[in-house]
Each structure stands twice: as structure tokens, then as C-alpha cells.
Design a protein around this motif. Structure first.
Motif, PDB file in Angstrom:
ATOM      1  N   PRO A   1      66.871  47.587  27.889  1.00 17.58           N
ATOM      2  CA  PRO A   1      67.011  49.011  28.238  1.00 17.58           C
ATOM      3  C   PRO A   1      68.319  49.567  27.686  1.00 17.58           C
ATOM      4  CG  PRO A   1      67.503  47.632  30.142  1.00 17.58           C
ATOM      5  CD  PRO A   1      66.988  46.704  29.079  1.00 17.58           C
ATOM      6  N   THR A   2      68.295  50.803  27.237  1.00 20.24           N
ATOM      7  CA  THR A   2      69.502  51.417  26.669  1.00 20.24           C
ATOM      8  C   THR A   2      70.140  52.432  27.610  1.00 20.24           C
ATOM      9  OG1 THR A   2      68.178  53.135  25.576  1.00 20.24           O
ATOM     10  CG2 THR A   2      68.634  51.119  24.324  1.00 20.24           C
ATOM     11  N   SER A   3      69.332  53.029  28.474  1.00 21.04           N
ATOM     12  CA  SER A   3      69.862  54.036  29.396  1.00 21.04           C
ATOM     13  C   SER A   3      70.599  53.370  30.552  1.00 21.04           C
ATOM     14  CB  SER A   3      68.718  54.890  29.956  1.00 21.04           C
ATOM     15  OG  SER A   3      69.083  55.534  31.153  1.00 21.04           O
ATOM     16  N   PRO A   4      71.860  53.745  30.808  1.00 19.76           N
ATOM     17  CA  PRO A   4      72.579  53.198  31.966  1.00 19.76           C
ATOM     18  C   PRO A   4      71.850  53.454  33.285  1.00 19.76           C
ATOM     19  CG  PRO A   4      74.100  54.323  30.493  1.00 19.76           C
ATOM     20  CD  PRO A   4      72.713  54.625  30.001  1.00 19.76           C
ATOM     21  N   ARG A   5      71.212  54.628  33.384  1.00 19.14           N
ATOM     22  CA  ARG A   5      70.503  54.941  34.622  1.00 19.14           C
ATOM     23  C   ARG A   5      69.291  54.034  34.797  1.00 19.14           C
ATOM     24  NH1 ARG A   5      69.169  54.674  38.617  1.00 19.14           N
ATOM     25  NH2 ARG A   5      68.427  56.156  40.180  1.00 19.14           N
ATOM     26  N   PHE A   6      68.584  53.725  33.702  1.00 15.24           N
ATOM     27  CA  PHE A   6      67.426  52.828  33.809  1.00 15.24           C
ATOM     28  C   PHE A   6      67.886  51.405  34.118  1.00 15.24           C
ATOM     29  CE2 PHE A   6      63.755  50.533  31.628  1.00 15.24           C
ATOM     30  CZ  PHE A   6      62.926  50.665  32.730  1.00 15.24           C
ATOM     31  N   LYS A   7      68.986  50.981  33.526  1.00 17.07           N
ATOM     32  CA  LYS A   7      69.535  49.660  33.848  1.00 17.07           C
ATOM     33  C   LYS A   7      69.856  49.570  35.335  1.00 17.07           C
ATOM     34  CE  LYS A   7      71.645  48.840  29.305  1.00 17.07           C
ATOM     35  NZ  LYS A   7      72.928  48.674  28.569  1.00 17.07           N
TER      36      LYS A   7
ATOM     37  N   GLU B   1      64.043  57.432  29.509  1.00 14.58           N
ATOM     38  CA  GLU B   1      63.818  56.358  28.545  1.00 14.58           C
ATOM     39  C   GLU B   1      62.323  56.021  28.539  1.00 14.58           C
ATOM     40  OE1 GLU B   1      65.896  52.218  27.045  1.00 14.58           O
ATOM     41  OE2 GLU B   1      66.494  53.089  28.949  1.00 14.58           O
ATOM     42  N   GLU B   2      61.817  55.593  27.395  1.00 11.23           N
ATOM     43  CA  GLU B   2      60.408  55.215  27.290  1.00 11.23           C
ATOM     44  C   GLU B   2      60.225  54.252  26.133  1.00 11.23           C
ATOM     45  OE1 GLU B   2      57.634  58.221  25.888  1.00 11.23           O
ATOM     46  OE2 GLU B   2      59.337  59.515  25.380  1.00 11.23           O
ATOM     47  N   GLY B   3      59.104  53.521  26.199  1.00 11.46           N
ATOM     48  CA  GLY B   3      58.795  52.594  25.123  1.00 11.46           C
ATOM     49  C   GLY B   3      57.810  51.535  25.577  1.00 11.46           C
TER      50      GLY B   3
END
Length: 269
Positions: free
Chosen positions: A251-257, A240-242
Motif C-alpha cells: 500500500p502507498t497511502s499512509p491512511r490505507f496503511k 487508493e485502489e488496485g
């Protein structure tokens, strides 16, 4: 200007000369282990990009591939218009050193020469790599030591400095080469907590100057404050990036959350 042989993997690309860094599909394999699985990234002039991720996600390997401390397995890199096709022989030592001169690298464990004073550490590369006269190199080093708050430590040896002071000296050493881009590999992770702030203050001042920087860090609050772009690595890929405000809030990615929750649980805002 560098001469280029037919077998050289380095080419000058005028259309890319105004873009400090562009990376396309960069891969790195160690034996059967794919550490980088196709990373693409662009840094415009003045960008401060923070790279986050768990241990083993490929963050440090990515930086080491950019300055060819690790030879990429595949992909392409453009640094200030200099194109590296990262497949096969990368080029002569002279070409590699010319590319590295455009990248200032600040390591996790400082990597200062213990047998040289702080001043000698800073002037070594400008004299022997860039061919700058010693007097000029010393004057520039004095300015940089003042910038990082170490003017009174110029004649000290690294062993007599705190970790934070050593890291600030390492930053001054990187700046002495007048690089196009600064690469920071976990610049505070080897420091005692009370010394972290003094190093982050210097990096923040460099961001305020408009320097182009890539920062591998676990300091989430700092990444949010100083960056205009954040990239999250997971298992050798960009998960994920932004922009930091958007990324940390939604955050949209479950892993990043999951990563953020773990860091917050450890006391990171």
C-alpha cells in the motif's frame, strides 16, 4: 423500451452498453456535509470490486446513490448503457424502477418482508415489477433457494431463520430480478461470527459464476480472495485502489496503511 421526455435525465448510450457500470465524479451532499466528493469507478463484466474504508467514509452512500435510493448531488452514472446525469430531476418513477431492476441490492440488515414467507419474498418483485407469471417466478425461486442452500426453508417466515439464513434469502431475492450488477452493503456485519462463513460462501460462488459485483465489506481476507479490484474510500474520496495482491502487499497511502494496521490489530489477516 422506455419513452423519454425532454426533461428526463436518462439516456441510452449504445457505446456503453457492454460496460455494466461506469461512474464519473459522483458527489453527494447532505446539507453542508460533503459525503461523496467525486467518486469515479468502472466495473467491467465479471468484475468483483470490494470497497473498503472506515465508518463514515461514504461506502454505503455510494451504493445507495448508484441505485438512486439516495439522489446524487452531481456526477454521471452509466448502468448497462443507461446514462443517468445525476443533477436535477432524475426521471419518472418508471425510469428509476427500470434502472434499479438492473441492480440487485443486498442490505446489511436483510430487509425481508416479515409478513411473507421466504418464497413469497423472492417472487414478489419478479411478478409485480418484471411481470413474470407466478408459476414461472416460483420455479425460478426454487432454483435460487437451492443455490443458496435454503430449499427446505421456502415456507418459513424470516423470524424463524437465523441471520445467516435471512441474508442468504435476501441474496436469492436480489438474484430473482436477474440484475446486471449485484451490490452488497456490508452483507456480514449484522451476523454473529459463526454465521459469516455461510454467507461469504454464497457470495464466493456468485463470483465464480462470473457475476459483476460491488461489495462493501470489512472482511479483508475475503476481499483479497474474491476480488479482482479493491477500492479504499477515505473521507468521501478514492484514497487508493488496485489489484488486491498489490494493494495489500504494498500500500502507498499512509491512511490505507493505518487502516490495514488497525484491522490486523483486530484480528483481520
Amino acid at each position: 423500451m422506455l419513452t423519454q421526455s425532454e426533461n428526463s435525465q436518462f439516456q441510452t448510450v449504445p457505446s456503453e452498453s457492454r460496460i455494466p457500470l461506469r461512474v464519473k465524479n459522483l458527489k453527494k451532499r447532505f446539507g453542508r456535509l460533503d459525503v461523496l466528493k467525486g467518486i469515479s469507478m468502472t466495473a467491467q463484466s465479471g468484475d468483483v470490486i470490494s470497497i473498503l474504508g472506515s465508518s463514515g467514509s461514504g461506502k454505503s452512500t455510494f451504493l445507495r446513490c448508484l441505485n438512486l435510493l439516495e439522489e446524487p448531488t452531481d456526477g454521471e452514472i452509466w448502468i448497462a448503457g443507461r446514462h443517468v446525469k445525476a443533477r436535477g430531476r432524475l426521471g419518472s418513477p418508471r425510469e428509476v424502477n427500470a434502472l434499479r431492476a438492473k441492480l440487485g441490492m443486498v442490505f446489511q440488515h436483510f430487509n425481508l418482508w416479515s409478513c411473507k414467507t421466504v418464497l413469497e419474498n423472492i417472487i414478489e418483485a419478479p411478478i409485480h415489477v418484471l411481470g413474470i407469471a407466478k408459476q414461472e417466478a416460483c420455479l425460478r425461486a426454487e432454483e435460487l433457494l437451492l443455490k443458496v442452500g435454503l430449499a427446505d426453508k421456502r415456507h418459513d417466515y424470516p423470524a424463524h431463520l437465523s441471520g445467516g439464513q435471512q441474508q442468504r434469502a435476501a441474496i436469492a431475492r436480489a438474484l430473482a430480478m436477474e440484475p446486471e450488477i449485484l451490490l452488497f452493503d456490508e452483507p456480514t456485519s449484522a451476523l454473529d461470527p459463526e454465521l459469516v462463513g455461510e454467507v461469504l460462501k454464497v457470495i464466493r460462488s456468485l463470483a465464480d459464476e462470473g457475476r459483476t459485483m460491488l461489495i462493501v465489506t470489512h472482511e479483508l481476507a475475503f476481499a483479497r480472495q474474491v476480488s479482482n479490484h479493491v477500492v479504499f474510500f477515505h473521507q468521501g474520496q478514492v484514497e487508493e485502489e488496485g489489484h488486491p495482491d498489490e494493494l495489500f502487499r504494498r500500500p502507498t497511502s499512509p491512511r490505507f496503511k493505518q487502516f490495514l494496521s488497525a484491522q490486523i490489530g483486530e484480528g483481520c489477516p
